[in-house]
Write a protein that holds these residues in place. Structure first.
Motif, PDB file in Angstrom:
ATOM      1  N   GLN A 237      -8.724   4.923   3.086  1.00  0.00           N
ATOM      2  CA  GLN A 237      -9.141   3.766   2.299  1.00  0.00           C
ATOM      3  C   GLN A 237      -8.531   2.455   2.798  1.00  0.00           C
ATOM      4  OE1 GLN A 237     -11.595   4.089  -0.209  1.00  0.00           O
ATOM      5  NE2 GLN A 237     -11.631   6.021   0.928  1.00  0.00           N
ATOM      6  N   GLY A 238      -7.874   2.514   3.945  1.00  0.00           N
ATOM      7  CA  GLY A 238      -7.408   1.287   4.565  1.00  0.00           C
ATOM      8  C   GLY A 238      -5.929   0.992   4.441  1.00  0.00           C
ATOM      9  N   ALA A 239      -5.144   1.904   3.880  1.00  0.00           N
ATOM     10  CA  ALA A 239      -3.698   1.712   3.846  1.00  0.00           C
ATOM     11  C   ALA A 239      -3.131   2.037   5.222  1.00  0.00           C
ATOM     12  CB  ALA A 239      -3.063   2.602   2.793  1.00  0.00           C
ATOM     13  N   PRO A 240      -2.415   1.113   5.848  1.00  0.00           N
ATOM     14  CA  PRO A 240      -1.864   1.393   7.170  1.00  0.00           C
ATOM     15  C   PRO A 240      -0.728   2.404   7.104  1.00  0.00           C
ATOM     16  CG  PRO A 240      -1.161  -0.774   6.410  1.00  0.00           C
ATOM     17  CD  PRO A 240      -2.118  -0.256   5.396  1.00  0.00           C
ATOM     18  N   ALA A 241      -0.676   3.281   8.085  1.00  0.00           N
ATOM     19  CA  ALA A 241       0.350   4.323   8.090  1.00  0.00           C
ATOM     20  C   ALA A 241       1.748   3.732   8.038  1.00  0.00           C
ATOM     21  CB  ALA A 241       0.185   5.196   9.337  1.00  0.00           C
ATOM     22  N   ASN A 242       1.942   2.590   8.690  1.00  0.00           N
ATOM     23  CA  ASN A 242       3.289   2.019   8.753  1.00  0.00           C
ATOM     24  C   ASN A 242       3.725   1.331   7.463  1.00  0.00           C
ATOM     25  OD1 ASN A 242       1.831  -0.353   8.838  1.00  0.00           O
ATOM     26  ND2 ASN A 242       2.554  -0.995  10.846  1.00  0.00           N
ATOM     27  N   LYS A 243       2.884   1.434   6.415  1.00  0.00           N
ATOM     28  CA  LYS A 243       3.300   0.964   5.090  1.00  0.00           C
ATOM     29  C   LYS A 243       3.374   2.090   4.059  1.00  0.00           C
ATOM     30  CE  LYS A 243       1.975  -3.911   5.302  1.00  0.00           C
ATOM     31  NZ  LYS A 243       1.276  -5.024   4.591  1.00  0.00           N
ATOM     32  N   LEU A 244       2.943   3.289   4.441  1.00  0.00           N
ATOM     33  CA  LEU A 244       2.926   4.400   3.496  1.00  0.00           C
ATOM     34  C   LEU A 244       4.247   5.166   3.537  1.00  0.00           C
ATOM     35  CD1 LEU A 244      -0.655   5.951   3.755  1.00  0.00           C
ATOM     36  CD2 LEU A 244       0.261   4.401   2.013  1.00  0.00           C
ATOM     37  N   VAL A 245       4.834   5.362   2.357  1.00  0.00           N
ATOM     38  CA  VAL A 245       6.097   6.081   2.211  1.00  0.00           C
ATOM     39  C   VAL A 245       5.822   7.325   1.374  1.00  0.00           C
ATOM     40  CG1 VAL A 245       8.462   5.928   1.346  1.00  0.00           C
ATOM     41  CG2 VAL A 245       7.372   3.896   2.336  1.00  0.00           C
TER      42      VAL A 245
END
Length: 369
Positions: A237-245
């Protein structure tokens, strides 16, 4: 010699990149009131095991301003000052103020996010809270937009709120995190994912609570397949991997079996399991309680998660092995890191072995390799 030097530089750079991964440690400060070996305060925190310490929780007034939920603990006992003081030991530690949580619910968040004046009150009070206490940023734990007393406009209003906070925080370098519901059904109802992702430093995905006693049967709190499905949905859905915790629950969901002889995953249950000696809530056991129980334990390979039972009591939880599975997935997806809910339910006293076994397992995978 040149080749050796190049290898050493590459190794150092690789370690530096790994060290930048987030290990966000939520801390439920009310654990100070627990009895005996369940009591947890700042002295029990190892500041080297976390990149972020998330001080939980602050609430919201009717006018939108942020408020302390326990002024005696926060200020009279000095818990905020002590928490921020951990940066004297680890200068790289970030200490965040967390607003919301399950008990705060959605109504006041919804009212604030949809009203310009209340949003300004919220933002100004946030700036004051951070400045006056030495926090490094804010974490919004709204559970959940468009649910539990919220409305459809919450989705767009949440984006507006985040954008305005980001703009207000920019001159000071404050971080802005959010905690979000994980699964597709919940997330698709509550969030404009690609839009909120633009305005935050990182997104703590609460990849746990996938099974509850209200389901009428036993189930896994955080099975690997559900964790992966949730993260993959956020990515799609467009959440970048480098912001997902990726969230790790340092607790288990417990059940009372309908028939003690039927003790497998999916077996009928009649309600929540008995409360633990420390946590005191039915249906919920900290890992520090589970590891002392000496119940019969099974590691379910299909779900990459353990469960344990004794008599009519049954619990699903995470252990070191299942945490390692989750961290391998986080690394494979190149996620920003992991967060834990919460410090005070790991085996922080080391009564079952070394202290903080789950948190150390996370660090071993994400930061110390």
């Amino acid at each position: 010699m040149v080749k050796l030097l190049a290898i050493l530089i590459a190794l150092c750079l690789g370690q530096a990149i790994v060290a930048e991964r987030i290990v966000n440690c939520y801390w439920g400060t009310w654990a100070n009131y627990r009895s005996g070996n369940g009591k947890f305060d700042v002295s029990n925190i190892d500041p080297w095991l976390c990149t972020h310490l998330s001080y939980s929780f602050f609430g919201i007034k009717d006018n939108g301003e942020i408020q302390s939920l326990d002024t005696w603990l926060d200020y009279d006992l000095g818990f905020i000052n002590q928490a921020v003081g951990l940066k004297q030991q680890n200068s790289n530690l970030k200490v965040l103020a967390v607003v919301g949580g399950w008990n705060e619910g959605s109504t006041k968040y919804s009212s604030m996010a949809g009203d310009w004046n209340k949003r300004q009150n919220f933002i100004n009070s946030a700036l004051n809270l951070l400045r006056n206490n030495g926090f490094d940023g804010l974490d919004l734990d709204w559970e959940y937009p468009n649910q539990r007393g919220g409305n459809w406009d919450d989705r767009a209003n949440f984006v507006t709120l985040l954008r305005e906070i980001k703009e207000a925080f920019a001159p000071y370098g404050y971080e802005l995190g959010i905690a979000v519901g994980a699964g597709q059904a919940l997330a698709s109802t509550s969030y404009e994912i690609s839009n909120i992702a633009q305005h935050v430093s990182f997104i703590n995905v609460m990849t746990y609570d996938f099974a509850m006693a209200s389901d009428g049967k036993t189930g896994f709190n955080a099975p690997q397949w559900a964790v992966e499905d949730a993260i993959n949905y956020w990515l799609s859905q467009g959440a970048p991997a480098n912001k997902l915790v990726l969230g790790v629950g340092m607790y288990g969901r417990s059940f009372q079996l309908t028939d003690a002889s039927q003790n497998w995953p999916g077996a009928p249950c009649r309600g929540v399991g008995a409360a633990g000696a420390y946590s005191g809530d039915g249906g919920y056991l900290g890992y520090n309680e589970i590891c002392l129980n000496n119940w019969y334990t099974v590691f379910d390979n299909d779900n990459a998660a353990p469960y344990a039972y004794s008599g009519d009591q049954w619990v699903s939880f995470d252990n070191v092995l299942s945490v390692q599975w989750k961290m391998d997935f986080a690394l494979n997806k190149n996620l920003a890191g992991a967060m834990v809910w919460s410090l005070e339910t790991d085996d922080y006293r080391g009564h079952c072995g070394e202290a903080y076994p789950l948190l150390k397992a996370i660090n071993m995978k994400l930061r110390w390799t």
